[in-house]
Write an enzyme that holds these catalytic residues in place. Structure first.
Site, PDB file in Angstrom:
ATOM      1  N   GLY A 189      -1.923   3.072  -4.790  1.00 28.50           N
ATOM      2  CA  GLY A 189      -2.584   1.772  -4.813  1.00 28.50           C
ATOM      3  C   GLY A 189      -3.550   1.696  -3.643  1.00 28.50           C
ATOM      4  N   VAL A 190      -3.829   0.472  -3.225  1.00 31.65           N
ATOM      5  CA  VAL A 190      -4.873   0.277  -2.225  1.00 31.65           C
ATOM      6  C   VAL A 190      -4.477   0.869  -0.871  1.00 31.65           C
ATOM      7  CG1 VAL A 190      -6.448  -1.420  -1.311  1.00 31.65           C
ATOM      8  CG2 VAL A 190      -5.269  -1.896  -3.417  1.00 31.65           C
ATOM      9  N   VAL A 244       9.606   8.726  -7.329  1.00 33.29           N
ATOM     10  CA  VAL A 244      10.422   9.176  -6.200  1.00 33.29           C
ATOM     11  C   VAL A 244      11.826   8.595  -6.367  1.00 33.29           C
ATOM     12  CG1 VAL A 244      10.727   9.022  -3.707  1.00 33.29           C
ATOM     13  CG2 VAL A 244       8.460   9.491  -4.668  1.00 33.29           C
ATOM     14  N   GLY A 277       3.457  -1.756  -2.930  1.00 32.00           N
ATOM     15  CA  GLY A 277       3.193  -3.167  -3.182  1.00 32.00           C
ATOM     16  C   GLY A 277       3.865  -4.055  -2.152  1.00 32.00           C
ATOM     17  N   HIS A 450     -37.176  -1.432  -1.721  1.00 29.78           N
ATOM     18  CA  HIS A 450     -37.145   0.021  -1.910  1.00 29.78           C
ATOM     19  C   HIS A 450     -37.395   0.703  -0.574  1.00 29.78           C
ATOM     20  CE1 HIS A 450     -37.716   3.930  -3.729  1.00 29.78           C
ATOM     21  NE2 HIS A 450     -38.806   4.063  -2.972  1.00 29.78           N
TER      22      HIS A 450
HETATM   23  P1  NAD Z   1      -0.600  -1.783  -4.735  1.00 28.39           P
HETATM   24  O1  NAD Z   1      -0.026  -2.751  -5.681  1.00 28.39           O
HETATM   25  O2  NAD Z   1      -2.064  -1.733  -4.554  1.00 28.39           O
HETATM   26  O3  NAD Z   1      -0.162  -0.297  -5.159  1.00 28.39           O
HETATM   27  C1  NAD Z   1       1.168   0.084  -5.275  1.00 28.39           C
HETATM   28  C2  NAD Z   1       1.227   1.313  -6.162  1.00 28.39           C
HETATM   29  O4  NAD Z   1       2.527   1.858  -6.057  1.00 28.39           O
HETATM   30  C3  NAD Z   1       0.978   1.002  -7.634  1.00 28.39           C
HETATM   31  O5  NAD Z   1       0.004   1.888  -8.134  1.00 28.39           O
HETATM   32  C4  NAD Z   1       2.344   1.225  -8.273  1.00 28.39           C
HETATM   33  O6  NAD Z   1       2.272   1.721  -9.597  1.00 28.39           O
HETATM   34  C5  NAD Z   1       2.951   2.265  -7.344  1.00 28.39           C
HETATM   35  N1  NAD Z   1       4.408   2.287  -7.337  1.00 28.39           N
HETATM   36  C6  NAD Z   1       5.251   1.228  -7.283  1.00 28.39           C
HETATM   37  N2  NAD Z   1       6.531   1.662  -7.232  1.00 28.39           N
HETATM   38  C7  NAD Z   1       6.478   3.020  -7.248  1.00 28.39           C
HETATM   39  C8  NAD Z   1       7.463   4.055  -7.202  1.00 28.39           C
HETATM   40  N3  NAD Z   1       8.766   3.766  -7.115  1.00 28.39           N
HETATM   41  N4  NAD Z   1       7.054   5.339  -7.219  1.00 28.39           N
HETATM   42  C9  NAD Z   1       5.724   5.650  -7.284  1.00 28.39           C
HETATM   43  N5  NAD Z   1       4.745   4.710  -7.344  1.00 28.39           N
HETATM   44  C10 NAD Z   1       5.124   3.420  -7.310  1.00 28.39           C
HETATM   45  O7  NAD Z   1       0.180  -2.030  -3.365  1.00 28.39           O
HETATM   46  P2  NAD Z   1      -0.131  -1.546  -1.874  1.00 28.39           P
HETATM   47  O8  NAD Z   1      -1.006  -0.348  -1.875  1.00 28.39           O
HETATM   48  O9  NAD Z   1       1.200  -1.506  -1.203  1.00 28.39           O
HETATM   49  O10 NAD Z   1      -0.952  -2.753  -1.287  1.00 28.39           O
HETATM   50  C11 NAD Z   1      -0.405  -4.072  -1.322  1.00 28.39           C
HETATM   51  C12 NAD Z   1      -1.492  -5.081  -1.382  1.00 28.39           C
HETATM   52  O11 NAD Z   1      -2.143  -5.198  -0.126  1.00 28.39           O
HETATM   53  C13 NAD Z   1      -2.617  -4.739  -2.355  1.00 28.39           C
HETATM   54  O12 NAD Z   1      -2.314  -5.080  -3.669  1.00 28.39           O
HETATM   55  C14 NAD Z   1      -3.737  -5.565  -1.822  1.00 28.39           C
HETATM   56  O13 NAD Z   1      -3.631  -6.845  -2.361  1.00 28.39           O
HETATM   57  C15 NAD Z   1      -3.486  -5.582  -0.330  1.00 28.39           C
HETATM   58  N6  NAD Z   1      -4.403  -4.630   0.319  1.00 28.39           N
HETATM   59  C16 NAD Z   1      -5.744  -4.820   0.166  1.00 28.39           C
HETATM   60  C17 NAD Z   1      -6.633  -3.937   0.740  1.00 28.39           C
HETATM   61  C18 NAD Z   1      -8.103  -4.147   0.531  1.00 28.39           C
HETATM   62  O14 NAD Z   1      -8.480  -5.216   0.095  1.00 28.39           O
HETATM   63  N7  NAD Z   1      -8.951  -3.164   0.824  1.00 28.39           N
HETATM   64  C19 NAD Z   1      -6.167  -2.848   1.461  1.00 28.39           C
HETATM   65  C20 NAD Z   1      -4.804  -2.664   1.575  1.00 28.39           C
HETATM   66  C21 NAD Z   1      -3.928  -3.586   1.007  1.00 28.39           C
END
Ligand code: NAD
Ligand code: FAD
Length: 473
Positions: A189-190, A244, A277, A450
Site C-alpha cells: 500500500g502507500v 504472511v 493499513g 512551454h
Molecule cells: P494501505 O491501506 O495503503 O495498504 C495496506 C496494504 O496491505 C493493502 O494493499 C492490503 O491489501 C495489504 N495487506 C493487508 N493485510 C495484509 C496481510 N496480512 N498480508 C499482506 N498484505 C496485507 O495502508 P498503509 O500503507 O498502512 O497506509 C495507511 C494509510 O496511511 C493509507 O491508506 C493512507 O491513507 C495513509 N498514508 C498516506 C500517504 C500519502 O498520502 N502519500 C502515505 C502514507 C500513508
C-alpha cells in the site's frame, strides 16, 4: 482562562490543530488536548502527520532520491562522482530537525492565536465534559463544543509482534540507523511503497508481501500497472497474493513464514516493516456515558457534517470514515470550526486528491475507470505519455502518463490520474477543474506554458477529443 471553553479539541494532528486555529480565528475560546510525545521525549503537536507520517517520510524520500539520482541518473548529464556515500545518521537527524521545526511551529501558532495547549489524554465523559489525564493527575474541563480528532494507529496482524527494532511499524521504519541488507515489507500500500522506495534507493534488497492480486488497490488499474513496472525496474520484488502467516526474531534477524498458492515458505530478513493499513484511534477516548457511537469498523460514527451521535460533539480526520489523508483531516477541521461558529463550512469529498511520493510520483482525483464502469457511467478517456513532453525528457524523467476521464455526454471531468515527475503538483490543476465542474475541453483550451510538465495534462485533455498534437490519436 477558566476551565470552560467554547471549543475543546481532542488531538493535535492536522485535523485537530487546524480546527483549533480556525476556531480561535473565529473568536472562540479554544483548548487543544494532545498526548503525543516526540522523539526527544517532550510533548509534540502535529500528530501522526508531522511526527511519524507525512513530513518525516517525505524528508527521507527526498534524501534517498537525491542519493539514487546521484548514483544512477547524474551520469546521463555527464556528472560523475568518486565514492558517493550517504551518512544515514545525518539523514535521520536532518529529518528529526525538520519534524521539530514544524511541531514547534504549531506551538508558536497556538500561542499567537491564544489557543491553550494541554499535554494530556482526553476522555469524553458526556454532558460536554472531558477528563484530562496526565500520569496520576486528572482534571475535568467543559466545552460548549467538543471536536474529536484522535487520528489513527497501525493495524497489527496475528503472529507478527512489532518491537520497532527488527519488526517495525511506520514509526520504526523512519528511524532505521543502519541500512538493512534485506528488508521485508508486509503490504504493497502507500506506506509500504514509500518506505520501500527510501530503503531500496539506499541499497536494501526489498521484498514486499501483498495479500491482494494488485498493488495500490485505490489507484486506477492502468496507473497501478505502470507503477508496478517501474518498481520492478527499481528491483522491488513485489509478491502478490502472498499472505504472511507469522514472523519471529531468530538470531538477531526476522524469520517470515508466508503462504502463496497453498504452499508455505520461510525467508530471513534483517528487518521487517508491517504496513497493512491503519485503524481509528479510540483508546481511552470515550466513557460509556459519552453517547458517542462507533461504526462496525471501530471508527467514530458521524453524519455528513461530522456530527457524532452525541450533541455538540464532532469528529474529524482519520478517526472517522473517508480517506486517511492529512488534507482531508484539516479541511474537516476547518469546516467543523466554521459550523460551530454558525457559518457554512463545506468540503467536496469528490475532489480530495491522493498523492503517492514514489518515483515516479502518482496522483489522482475523482473516479477511476473501474469505478465509472461499475457505476455504469459512460465516459471518454484521454491519455498522454511524458516521454513525448520535452521538459520531462530534458529532466531525464520520461516515465509515466496522464489519464483523464470525462463524461461522454457533458465532457465534465470525472477523474484525473497522473504517474510521472511532479505528479503531486500537477494534480492541483485537475482538482480545480473538477471543483469548478469544468470539462476536459476547459483544460484543452487553457494555455499551458512551454516547456512544462503540465503540457501532458493539456495534451491528455486534447486527446479526450482525439486531437492531441504530439501523439497519434
Ligand atoms: P494501505 O491501506 O495503503 O495498504 C495496506 C496494504 O496491505 C493493502 O494493499 C492490503 O491489501 C495489504 N495487506 C493487508 N493485510 C495484509 C496481510 N496480512 N498480508 C499482506 N498484505 C496485507 O495502508 P498503509 O500503507 O498502512 O497506509 C495507511 C494509510 O496511511 C493509507 O491508506 C493512507 O491513507 C495513509 N498514508 C498516506 C500517504 C500519502 O498520502 N502519500 C502515505 C502514507 C500513508
Ligand atoms: P493524527 O495525525 O493521527 O493526530 C491525532 C493526534 O491525537 C495524535 O497526536 C495523538 O497522539 C492524539 N490523541 C489521540 N487520542 C488522544 C486522546 N484521547 N487524548 C489526547 N490526544 C489524543 N497523509 C497525507 O495526506 N500525505 C502524506 O504524505 C501522508 N504520509 C503519511 C506517511 C505515513 C508513514 C503515515 C503513517 C501517514 C501518512 N499520511 C499522509 C496520513 C496522515 O498522517 C493522516 O491522515 C493524518 O495525520 C490524520 O490526521 P488526524 O489529525 O486525523 O490524526
Amino acid at each position: 482562562m477558566s476551565d470552560k471553553y467554547d471549543v475543546i479539541v481532542i488531538g493535535g494532528g492536522p485535523g485537530g490543530y487546524v480546527a483549533a486555529i480556525r476556531a480561535a480565528q473565529l473568536g472562540l475560546s479554544t483548548i487543544c488536548v494532545d498526548n503525543n510525545i516526540g522523539k526527544d521525549g517532550k510533548p509534540a503537536l502535529g500528530g501522526t502527520c508531522l511526527n511519524v507520517g507525512c513530513i518525516p517520510s517525505k524528508a527521507l524520500l527526498d534524501s534517498s532520491k537525491n542519493y539514487a539520482h546521484m548514483q544512477h541518473d547524474y551520469k546521463n548529464h555527464g556528472i560523475s562522482f568518486d565514492n558517493a556515500r550517504i551518512d544515514i545518521k545525518t539523514m535521520i537527524s536532518r529529518k528529526d530537525k525538520i519534524v521539530k521545526q514544524f511541531t514547534g511551529g504549531i506551538a508558536g501558532l497556538f500561542k499567537a492565536n491564544k489557543i491553550k495547549a494541554a499535554h494530556a489524554t482526553g476522555t469524553l465523559i458526556g454532558n460536554n465534559q472531558v477528563k484530562l489525564t496526565k500520569g496520576d493527575v486528572t482534571k475535568v474541563i467543559e466545552g460548549n463544543n467538543i471536536i474529536i480528532a484522535s487520528g489513527s494507529m497501525p493495524f497489527s496482524i496475528p503472529n507478527v509482534e512489532i518491537d520497532n527494532q527488527l519488526i517495525l511499524d511506520n514509526e520504526g521504519a523512519l528511524n532505521i540507523e543502519d541500512i538493512p541488507t534485506k528488508l521485508g515489507i508486509i503490504g504493497a500500500g502507500v506506506i509500504g511503497l514509500e518506505m520501500a522506495s527510501v530503503w531500496g534507493r539506499l541499497g536494501s534488497e526489498i521484498v514486499i508481501f501483498e495479500a491482494m492480486d494488485s498493488l495500490l488497490a485505490a489507484a486506477d488499474k492502468d496507473i497501478a500497472k505502470l507503477a508496478g513496472r517501474e518498481f520492478k525496474k527499481q528491483k522491488m520484488d513485489i509478491r502478490l497474493k502472498t499472505f504472511v502467516k507469522s514472523a519471529q526474531i531468530k538470531d538477531g534477524k526476522v524469520e517470515v513464514i508466508y503462504e502463496k498458492d497453498g504452499e508455505q515458505t520461510s525467508e530471513i530478513f534483517d528487518k521487517l516493516l508491517v504496513a497493512v493499513g491503519r485503524k481509528a484511534n479510540t483508546d481511552n477516548l470515550l466513557e460509556n456515558s459519552s453517547g458517542v457511537e462507533l461504526t462496525e469498523r471501530g471508527q467514530i460514527k458521524v453524519n455528513e457534517l461530522c456530527q457524532t451521535t452525541a450533541e455538540n460533539v464532532w469528529a474529524i480526520g482519520d478517526a472517522v470514515v473517508g480517506p486517511m489523508l492529512a488534507h482531508k483531516a484539516s479541511e474537516e477541521g476547518i469546516a467543523v470550526a466554521e459550523r460551530i461558529a454558525g457559518q457554512h463550512g463545506h468540503i467536496d469529498f469528490n475532489t480530495v486528491p491522493w498523492v503517492i511520493y514514489t518515483e515516479p510520483e502518482m496522483a489522482w482525483v475523482g473516479k477511476t475507470e473501474q469505478q465509472l464502469q461499475d457505476e455504469g457511467i459512460d465516459y471518454n478517456v484521454g491519455t498522454f505519455p511524458f516521454v513525448a513532453i520535452g521538459r520531462a525528457v530534458a529532466m531525464n524523467q520520461p516515465q509515466g502518463m496522464v489519464k483523464l476521464l470525462a463524461d461522454k455526454e457533458t465532457d465534465t471531468l470525472l477523474g484525473a490520474h497522473i504517474i510521472g515527475a511532479n505528479a503531486s503538483e500537477l494534480i492541483a490543476e485537475c482538482v480545480v477543474t473538477m471543483e469548478f465542474q469544468g470539462c476536459a475541453e476547459d483544460l484543452a483550451r487553457i494555455v499551458h506554458a512551454h516547456p512544462t510538465l503540465s503540457e501532458a495534462v493539456h495534451e491528455a485533455a486534447l486527446n479526450v477529443d482525439k486531437r492531441a498534437i504530439h501523439k497519434v490519436n
